[in-house]
Each structure stands twice: as C-alpha cells, then as structure tokens.
Design an enzyme around this catalytic site. Structure first.
Site, short mmCIF file in Angstrom:
data_model
loop_
_atom_site.label_atom_id
_atom_site.label_comp_id
_atom_site.label_asym_id
_atom_site.label_seq_id
_atom_site.Cartn_x
_atom_site.Cartn_y
_atom_site.Cartn_z
CD GLN A 72 -17.29 19.37 -26.28
OE1 GLN A 72 -17.96 19.99 -27.09
NE2 GLN A 72 -17.74 18.30 -25.65
CB SER A 73 -17.53 25.23 -29.76
OG SER A 73 -17.77 24.54 -30.94
CB THR A 74 -17.46 27.56 -25.70
OG1 THR A 74 -18.48 26.68 -25.25
CG2 THR A 74 -17.92 28.28 -26.95
#
Ligand SMILES: [Zn+2]
Length: 693
Positions: free
Chosen positions: A24-26
C-alpha cells in the site's frame, strides 16, 4: 480462458515457490484501505487453487507504506526481483500489475527477468507468461497504463495547485505570526504576544544588523520566540522556545513577512539513489510571486535591505575575511588591515628595529597558496602611529554625544523588553486562572477528575511563579545595567580616551581592543606613499596618507650635503685631509661615526665622485715619468728636485704619490743645468741610485 491459464502452470513452476507481493502506498492507506490489503492477501488462495502448497507461498509485505513510484528504498520489491532472478519463483502474484511497479523501467526489468527465469505472473484478471509475446505485450501495456494513470492524477492535482498559486489564492501553511481569517485571507496573528515578538525580532535585526547578534540579544534578554507545531497531538499549538540561528535566517528570508505571496521557491529533484534534494531558486524562477498580497511585519524595501545585509555578513565571516580576536603583538591593525589590491585580509610579520619590535603588514595569502610573489608589503610602524593619532583626534569631540545616544537607545529598548516579558507573565497568569476555574467547577466527589485538574492547576501555578521570577530578575538586570555610577564611568571613560591611549602602561592588547571598538577595517595601498582608508564602525571613513618609512640602508645613508662637501673638498685635498676637515666641521657619516680615510674613500666610490688623481690629471698635472721625460732627466732626479722645492707637486693619495705641475716655458734649461749640478750636491744620499742623462 480457464484451460489456457491452467495450461500455463506446469509442474516445473509448481516445484518452485509462489511469491505474493503486497503493498500500500502510504501508511494511511494501510490503516484505512484495509479492504484492498485483504484482497491482496486473498490471492494466496488462488495460488493454492493452482496447485502450490500453502508452505510454498511466500508473502512479501515489507513495502507496506512505501510508494510504488520508484524501486529505490523498496526493500520488498528488491527482494522479489532477487528471488525471481535466482530462479526460485514459479509465479509472482499481485493484486494489480500496478502494485508491482508504478515506474515503467522497474516494471519492464521485472518482466524481462521473469521471462528469462521462466516465472509466471498472476493478477486478479489472470495468469501471464512473460516468455509469450502476447502476454508480455499485455503486461507491458498494463505497466504503461499504470504509470500514465499516476501521471494524469498528479498532473491534475498539480495543475489545480499551480493555477491557484498563480492567482495568489492557494491556501498554504502560514509562517508563525500569520493566520487565515474566516474568508481565507491572510491576517497578522491576533495573539499580541506573538505579534510583538516578531516585531521585536525585526527591530533587533535592524539594530544589530546580524542574525547571530539578534539570536544572542534574545538569549541575553531571556526572551522566547514562538513556533507553531504542525504535527502530532499538539498540532496547531504555539510553542515558546529560545530563538535559534537557523530560525532567525528563515524568518529574514521569508517573503511572507514583507507581505508577499510566493510559491515555488524550492525545486525538488530526485537523485538516482532516491533521495530528494531541495534547491533554492532565484526569484525570477519562482512560480508565483505577488508583492503586497497581505499585511506584513516589514516593508518590502526593508526586507530587501535585510537580505543584502545578510549577504554582506556572509562575506564578512568567510574564512578569508575573519579578523579573529586581538592578540598580544604590538601591531595595532592586526585583523583589521585589508589589502586594497586584492581584498584579502593582511597578515603580520614583525621585525626588530633598534631594539623595538615593528610590525609589517603583508598580503601573502595568495602568494603562499599559489607560489606567487607576495601582493603587498607595508611597513607598519608609522602607520600604527598615524592610526593612533587619528583615533585620539576623532574620539574626543563625539564621545559625549555618542554616549548620550547609546544611553537613550538602551532605555527605549529596555521598555520594549519589559513589555514583552510582562506579556509572558500575563499569559501564565491567565493559564493558571483557567486551570483554577476548571478545578473549582468540577464535582469534588469525582476524585479522579478533580485530582488531575488540581495537578494541572499546580503546574500552571509553577509556570506562573517561574515567569514572575524571571521577569523580576531581568528587570533587576536591566536596572543594574543603567545605574548612575555606571553611567558616570562610561562618560569618564569616553573623556579619558586620549589619556588611556597614550598611557605607556596600557597593554597593547587593550589598545587593540579599543581600536576594534572604533574601527571596522583599514584598507591599505602602497604606492609612492601608504594610503590607508579607515572605515569606522558606523560607516564613517577617513583617508590617511603616510610617507613610506625608510628601510635600513636608507637610514644609514650619508646625507647629500656631506657628499657635496666631499665633492668640493676633493679638488684640493686628499681623503685623509677631507676626513680631518669634515670631523673638524662636526659632521658624521650616515651611521653617525667620525670620518676617516676609508669612509671618505667609500663614499667617493659609492657616489662615483671623480678621484683627486683624475681631477689633477684633468688640470694638466704630470706623472713622475712624464715630467722626467719632459725635462730629460731621470725620475730620481725629479724627486730630488721636488724635495729641493724646485718642482711643485700635489699629493693625490696617502702613499705620498704626487702629480707634478708642468714647469714654465723657460724652465727646462734652468732645470737641466741645476740637474747636472745637483748630482754633485752633497745633500744627496750615497745609496740613492741616480740615472745618467
Ligand atoms: Zn593583496
């Protein structure tokens, strides 16, 4: 489709592991978008359905919270690539291909390696074999689309931001001292203490002209400076702490304080190793810059002046510009002398002249660094003396005025400081009142709440007491700095300056310190004389022209009048006689010695004075042999005749050698006659050989 997918999975694939890549990106997405994370983990079941055992499925999820925009820093992705290239992976799984890599080059590299290592790729849509052309084409497209998607998303966001910024309407984080009002317009912070602190900051900088001095002034006066907290639980609160140098510089460079809106002062670039680098841009390259966008703390002109001052300061403290602390040596201008030719700070060399130490100012830094001849060499004895005289001259008449002005300035500043400190106490008092009211309102039976509120009240009371104590102490310090006794001593010192300066008991170091209080620097240029441009602290300048001091050989030079006298005497006298005559007149040589034959001879040779011999020859005098030939007698006879007073001769050196005056026209016969008779003269000594005619 199903059969095709299944046919792609072969026994050789099943022998190797299945890798599930989860990302997940962040961190926020990790927390909030749990559904997606769950879906990603569910792919595990797909692998089992295709024939892998559960223990063969390796989950790589160390990149949770990392952006897919670059493979750098993504440890999990790197590991995945390693495993694939080592041929340990039968299949790589991800929710979408875009999950694997948002960066096209990373993605294509992975595809290439998968094709070489015969590794399959699986996402929610199906199974792909990168070794097959059609599959690879599809995967490549997916990767490109994913990158494009990211680009479009970014461009849209950025475009919106840029448009707003160009109009000056972009809502940005405001520096301390500014707030947005309800209509999103920038206003000065309504908190009077914050406002006053920032105003005091700019006032102090105006007075001191240096960021470091401003920081020191705040520290010395025990003043604190506000700072807003942007992260964490206390987000939005104001923290009061000591002012730091970096912060002072930041404030001075921030155009917001001059009421200007700006955007794009920094350019952010990514280095190959993935690190972000921020680069300051010149004002012409800023994306948006709007002057007078809102109220500020300083005018734009003052803001520019401040920046100029900071630039100059930066030069002044550069390694080559540092003047250093006064040291023990007698050179008055140590650290203050600048070379007018190249701008370097000059160094000092000492030499001894008649048992006193005399400084020389040298500009030799470049010379030493590059092996070139030194730039300037200026004798310092007379220069120091002239500077000292100038200081004594300049300081006396203005001292009283300066002292009074300083006095006044100190008093007004004291009031400003007092106001700020009182505000600090007021703040603390207000906090403690608030805590007290909260405590009073609570139900006493609710012990838990009451206890914590009481503790809070106690804490605020402690802060109040500390603030009050600090206030008292600083007030006392201020008063102490201004009492009548000190005032009187300042005045006395100012008036005493010439006496103090000329007192032989004043150490040279103190004299240097006094000079530094008055002089900023002295620029020196040596030409036919030494020109010293003195720049006083406060901006006044004064130029001194000092004749070049004589070097050692010049000091020992015979005075021109003595040389002229010797020249005159040479017409009639030999060196010995001249020495006696000069001594009789009370004259001395350049070194202060009495004259003798050798000294006169040296002077005669040094100044190329015509010797007595040549002068006599020029007057037509003859040598012994010449006159002997002329008279047709032997040289001995000539000598005898001379002793007898028949011939006139002049001595031209100290060995008794002479030149003869030529005899008159009628003389030869007389001489010849006398010469013949003289041979029989009884006065002739027997041992003197005589030559026959
Ligand atoms: Zn120089």
């Amino acid at each position: 489709m199903m059969t095709e997918t299944h046919s792609k999975v072969q026994a050789r694939h099943l022998k190797r592991n299945a890798y599930l890549y989860v990302r997940q990106s962040t961190l926020r997405q990790v927390f909030e978008n749990t559904e997606s994370t769950k879906r990603q983990y569910d792919l595990r079941q797909r692998a089992i359905a295709l024939g892998w055992r559960l223990d063969q499925v390796v989950v790589i999820d160390s990149d949770l919270g990392h952006s897919g925009a670059s493979a750098v820093d993504r440890e999990g992705f790197q590991r995945l690539v390693t495993e694939v290239s080592l041929g340990r992976a039968g299949i790589v799984m991800g929710l979408e291909v875009s999950r694997l890599a948002r960066n096209s080059s990373d993605w294509h590299r992975l595809l290439e390696i998968c094709a070489l290592a015969d590794t399959l790729i699986l996402d929610e849509d199906g199974i792909y074999d990168p070794a097959h052309f059609n599959d690879r084409l599809l995967l490549g497209l997916k990767g490109t689309m994913s990158e494009a998607e990211l680009h479009v998303l970014r461009a849209r966001l950025r475009g919106g931001i840029l448009n707003k910024a160009r109009r000056g309407e972009l809502e940005m984080r405001l520096p301390i001292g500014f707030v947005y009002d309800t209509e999103v317009r920038v206003r000065l912070d309504p908190d009077a203490r914050i406002q006053e602190s920032i105003r005091q900051f700019f006032r102090t900088f105006r007075r001191t002209g240096s960021a470091m001095a401003t920081v020191k002034a705040f520290r010395d006066q025990g003043l604190q400076f506000p700072r807003r907290i942007y992260r964490g639980a206390q987000k939005g609160d104001v923290l009061w702490a000591e002012l730091e140098h970096t912060r002072a510089l930041w404030l001075l460079h921030h155009p917001r304080y001059a009421g200007a809106f700006c955007f794009g002062r920094l350019r952010t670039r990514k280095h190959p190793d993935g690190h972000l680098v921020h680069e300051q841009l010149p004002r012409e390259e800023w994306i948006a810059f709007i002057r007078d966008a809102h109220e500020g703390y300083v005018t734009w002109e003052e803001f520019e002046q401040n920046l100029q001052l900071l630039r100059e300061n930066a030069q002044a403290v550069g390694a080559d510009r540092e003047r250093g602390a006064p040291r023990e040596g007698p050179a008055l201008l140590q650290g203050l002398a600048l070379c007018a030719k190249c701008g370097e700070r000059m160094t000092i060399r000492y030499h001894t002249r008649s048992s006193t130490t005399v400084p020389d100012y040298m500009c030799q830094r470049q010379g030493i660094a590059r092996g070139e001849p030194i730039c300037q060499h200026i004798p310092g004895g007379e220069l120091d003396e002239a500077i000292g005289k100038l200081l004594v001259q300049r300081v006396t008449p203005v001292t009283l005025e300066v002292a009074l002005a300083v006095q006044k300035e100190l008093e007004t500043r004291c009031e400003e400081r007092d106001r700020l400190r009182r505000q600090e106490v007021e703040c603390a008092r207000y906090e403690s009142h608030l805590a007290r009211r909260r405590y009073m309102r609570v139900d006493p039976d609710n012990r838990l709440v009451a206890d914590s509120l009481e503790a809070e009240w106690n804490r605020t009371l402690r802060i109040l007491t500390a603030a009050q104590e600090r206030y008292e102490k600083q007030c006392q310090a201020d008063r102490a700095g201004l009492d009548d006794k000190q005032r009187a001593s300042i005045m006395a010192l100012a008036q005493d300056f010439p006496r103090l300066w000329n007192d032989p008991h004043t150490p040279q170091r103190e004299r240097k310190r006094m000079a530094r209080l008055l002089i900023a620097d002295v620029t020196l240029l040596k030409d036919t004389e030494v020109r010293a441009q003195v720049r006083f602290n406060g901006g006044a300048t004064h130029t001194l022209n000092i004749p070049l001091s004589k070097c050692a050989w010049m000091l020992r030079q015979t005075s021109p009048s003595v040389v002229a006298e010797i020249d005159r005497l040479l017409d009639e006298h030999s060196d010995v006689e001249i020495a006696e005559l000069l001594n009789g007149q009370g004259l001395t040589s350049g070194e202060g010695k009495a004259f003798n034959r050798v000294i006169v001879a040296h002077i005669r040779l040094d100044y190329r004075l015509k010797s007595r011999y040549h002068r006599l020859r020029a007057r037509g005098m003859l040598t012994v042999h010449e006159i002997a030939k002329f008279l047709d007698v032997s040289p001995e006879t000539v000598k005898i005749w001379r002793r007898a007073g028949l011939l006139l001769a002049h001595r031209y050196n100290d060995k008794g050698q002479c030149l003869f005056e030529p005899p008159s026209a009628d003389a030869p016969t007389k001489f010849r006659h006398q010469g013949k008779t003289s041979r029989t003269t009884p006065t002739i000594k027997a041992n003197i050989p005589t030559t026959h005619v």
